[in-house]
Scaffold this motif. Structure first.
Motif, PDB file in Angstrom:
ATOM      1  N   GLY A   1      18.344 -41.282 -83.482  1.00 56.17           N
ATOM      2  CA  GLY A   1      17.582 -42.508 -83.412  1.00 56.17           C
ATOM      3  C   GLY A   1      16.712 -42.641 -82.183  1.00 56.17           C
ATOM      4  O   GLY A   1      16.765 -41.833 -81.253  1.00 56.17           O
ATOM      5  N   ARG A   2      15.896 -43.692 -82.198  1.00 60.14           N
ATOM      6  CA  ARG A   2      15.076 -44.073 -81.052  1.00 60.14           C
ATOM      7  C   ARG A   2      15.012 -45.601 -81.006  1.00 60.14           C
ATOM      8  O   ARG A   2      15.050 -46.254 -82.042  1.00 60.14           O
ATOM      9  N   ARG A   3      14.862 -46.155 -79.817  1.00 59.98           N
ATOM     10  CA  ARG A   3      14.685 -47.604 -79.683  1.00 59.98           C
ATOM     11  C   ARG A   3      13.194 -47.888 -79.541  1.00 59.98           C
ATOM     12  O   ARG A   3      12.631 -47.864 -78.457  1.00 59.98           O
ATOM     13  N   LEU A   4      12.570 -48.181 -80.673  1.00 55.95           N
ATOM     14  CA  LEU A   4      11.134 -48.443 -80.707  1.00 55.95           C
ATOM     15  C   LEU A   4      10.823 -49.938 -80.763  1.00 55.95           C
ATOM     16  O   LEU A   4       9.686 -50.346 -80.500  1.00 55.95           O
ATOM     17  N   ASP A   5      11.830 -50.736 -81.110  1.00 55.18           N
ATOM     18  CA  ASP A   5      11.652 -52.177 -81.269  1.00 55.18           C
ATOM     19  C   ASP A   5      12.223 -52.891 -80.044  1.00 55.18           C
ATOM     20  O   ASP A   5      13.281 -52.512 -79.530  1.00 55.18           O
ATOM     21  N   HIS A   6      11.506 -53.920 -79.608  1.00 50.74           N
ATOM     22  CA  HIS A   6      11.854 -54.540 -78.337  1.00 50.74           C
ATOM     23  C   HIS A   6      11.731 -56.050 -78.393  1.00 50.74           C
ATOM     24  O   HIS A   6      10.953 -56.605 -79.183  1.00 50.74           O
ATOM     25  N   ILE A   7      12.497 -56.708 -77.535  1.00 53.20           N
ATOM     26  CA  ILE A   7      12.374 -58.141 -77.269  1.00 53.20           C
ATOM     27  C   ILE A   7      12.381 -58.319 -75.759  1.00 53.20           C
ATOM     28  O   ILE A   7      13.346 -57.948 -75.091  1.00 53.20           O
ATOM     29  N   TRP A   8      11.288 -58.847 -75.240  1.00 50.98           N
ATOM     30  CA  TRP A   8      11.143 -59.090 -73.807  1.00 50.98           C
ATOM     31  C   TRP A   8      10.921 -60.581 -73.572  1.00 50.98           C
ATOM     32  O   TRP A   8      10.390 -61.283 -74.440  1.00 50.98           O
ATOM     33  N   VAL A   9      11.288 -61.033 -72.383  1.00 45.90           N
ATOM     34  CA  VAL A   9      10.987 -62.410 -71.990  1.00 45.90           C
ATOM     35  C   VAL A   9      10.390 -62.414 -70.591  1.00 45.90           C
ATOM     36  O   VAL A   9      10.646 -61.518 -69.774  1.00 45.90           O
ATOM     37  N   SER A  10       9.607 -63.441 -70.315  1.00 43.28           N
ATOM     38  CA  SER A  10       9.060 -63.627 -68.983  1.00 43.28           C
ATOM     39  C   SER A  10      10.175 -64.116 -68.055  1.00 43.28           C
ATOM     40  O   SER A  10      11.228 -64.581 -68.512  1.00 43.28           O
ATOM     41  N   PRO A  11       9.981 -64.016 -66.738  1.00 40.20           N
ATOM     42  CA  PRO A  11      11.032 -64.418 -65.793  1.00 40.20           C
ATOM     43  C   PRO A  11      11.547 -65.833 -66.009  1.00 40.20           C
ATOM     44  O   PRO A  11      12.738 -66.099 -65.804  1.00 40.20           O
ATOM     45  N   ALA A  12      10.676 -66.746 -66.435  1.00 42.58           N
ATOM     46  CA  ALA A  12      11.089 -68.133 -66.642  1.00 42.58           C
ATOM     47  C   ALA A  12      12.132 -68.282 -67.745  1.00 42.58           C
ATOM     48  O   ALA A  12      12.832 -69.300 -67.812  1.00 42.58           O
ATOM     49  N   LEU A  13      12.241 -67.262 -68.615  1.00 46.08           N
ATOM     50  CA  LEU A  13      13.180 -67.325 -69.738  1.00 46.08           C
ATOM     51  C   LEU A  13      14.314 -66.305 -69.619  1.00 46.08           C
ATOM     52  O   LEU A  13      15.065 -66.107 -70.572  1.00 46.08           O
ATOM     53  N   LYS A  14      14.448 -65.666 -68.472  1.00 47.13           N
ATOM     54  CA  LYS A  14      15.397 -64.550 -68.354  1.00 47.13           C
ATOM     55  C   LYS A  14      16.855 -64.957 -68.597  1.00 47.13           C
ATOM     56  O   LYS A  14      17.680 -64.129 -68.995  1.00 47.13           O
ATOM     57  N   ASP A  15      17.171 -66.239 -68.396  1.00 52.06           N
ATOM     58  CA  ASP A  15      18.550 -66.690 -68.572  1.00 52.06           C
ATOM     59  C   ASP A  15      18.780 -67.352 -69.929  1.00 52.06           C
ATOM     60  O   ASP A  15      19.858 -67.897 -70.171  1.00 52.06           O
ATOM     61  N   THR A  16      17.801 -67.296 -70.816  1.00 51.11           N
ATOM     62  CA  THR A  16      17.924 -68.002 -72.099  1.00 51.11           C
ATOM     63  C   THR A  16      18.578 -67.186 -73.225  1.00 51.11           C
ATOM     64  O   THR A  16      19.119 -67.781 -74.152  1.00 51.11           O
ATOM     65  N   PRO A  17      18.546 -65.839 -73.214  1.00 48.91           N
ATOM     66  CA  PRO A  17      19.209 -65.096 -74.297  1.00 48.91           C
ATOM     67  C   PRO A  17      20.727 -65.245 -74.214  1.00 48.91           C
ATOM     68  O   PRO A  17      21.310 -65.186 -73.128  1.00 48.91           O
ATOM     69  N   ARG A  18      21.346 -65.428 -75.370  1.00 50.56           N
ATOM     70  CA  ARG A  18      22.797 -65.618 -75.424  1.00 50.56           C
ATOM     71  C   ARG A  18      23.525 -64.446 -76.086  1.00 50.56           C
ATOM     72  O   ARG A  18      24.685 -64.180 -75.795  1.00 50.56           O
ATOM     73  N   SER A  19      22.871 -63.759 -77.018  1.00 54.17           N
ATOM     74  CA  SER A  19      23.494 -62.610 -77.674  1.00 54.17           C
ATOM     75  C   SER A  19      22.412 -61.749 -78.289  1.00 54.17           C
ATOM     76  O   SER A  19      21.278 -62.206 -78.487  1.00 54.17           O
TER      77      SER A  19
END
Length: 265
Positions: free
Chosen positions: A222-240
């Motif tokens: 496999g390869r990891r071609l798909d991504h989810i990024w956030v700007s610094p203002a949202l860095k603490d918002t992902p939960r899982s």
């Protein structure tokens, strides 16, 4: 506070795989669904199918037979439209703004062809130009802005994002020049790699498995071609975060698996 489950998925022709989309929606129940490589013009997009499943808000950027991105949501948003990257008229981006001023960018970066040499491969040259343009765009985003960038970026940047780092150094998607371009892009806005917030960099993490493998799961190349990024203002918002690998094994699947992230913002 808004709680939202966001999914990104290169569907590899949405009309061909509507049954899989239906299954995915039933099993994963995303609030927001970002699709890439939809391969359909806007006026022919099966919008009604999504509306019947609660996704009443749609932002489309499509073209005949190639490329295409679409963002569907159960949460109201403002459709900001698309950017014509590199002036080629390709449907590779759409932006929406969610409640709280969160801008969501859905991207499909060019794959780049087979030969990692811009001098002889126009597709690879286009990919590098596209990434450079994304980098300049990222630099101009407000530093305190709330941005989420998702999609098929067609680069596996880390050694553990591919099944064999050394063997893939000369294979498009993991070449040093592409990895360096992606680093430049990330630094340009200090983008935070959400998937690697949940899976350490020293662990394998894939989202794509080639159709060429007779048994993709046993080979696990496999390869990891798909991504989810956030700007610094949202860095603490992902939960899982979850890569829904099971979807790669469904009947007539995409070669990409959906990636899901739960947010609180």
């Amino acid at each position: 506070m808004t709680t939202a489950r966001l999914a990104t998925w290169n569907i590899n022709s949405v009309r061909t795989r509507l049954e899989l989309v239906d299954q995915f929606i039933r099993e994963a129940a995303p609030d927001i669904l970002c699709l890439q490589e939809t391969k359909v013009q806007d006026h022919m997009f099966p919008v009604k199918f999504f509306a019947e499943r609660g996704y009443e808000h749609a932002a489309l950027a499509g073209q005949k037979a190639y490329h295409g991105v679409a963002t569907f949501s159960r949460i109201p948003f403002e459709n900001r439209g698309r950017i014509d990257w590199c002036g080629k008229g390709d449907a590779r981006h759409v932006e929406v703004v969610l409640p709280g001023g969160v801008a969501l960018h859905n991207f499909y970066v060019p794959a780049g062809g087979d030969e990692p040499d811009a001098a002889i491969n126009d597709k690879f040259a286009h990919k590098l130009d596209f990434l450079d343009e994304m980098t300049r765009w990222s630099e101009d985003l407000p530093k305190d802005g709330k941005h989420i960038l998702v999609g098929d970026l067609n680069i596996a940047p880390l050694e553990q994002d591919v099944w064999d780092h050394k063997k893939l150094l000369k294979v498009v998607s993991h070449t040093p020049i592409e990895v360096e371009r992606m680093k430049d892009l990330q630094v340009a806005h200090d983008w935070q790699d959400v998937m690697r917030q949940f899976v350490p960099e020293e662990e394998k993490l894939y989202s794509w498995w080639s159709y060429r493998a007779r048994d993709w799961q046993a080979a696990n190349k496999g390869r990891r071609l798909d991504h989810i990024w956030v700007s610094p203002a949202l860095k603490d918002t992902p939960r899982s975060m979850q890569v829904m690998e099971d979807a790669r094994g469904w009947e007539r699947p995409s070669d990409h698996a959906p990636v899901l992230v739960d947010f609180e913002f």
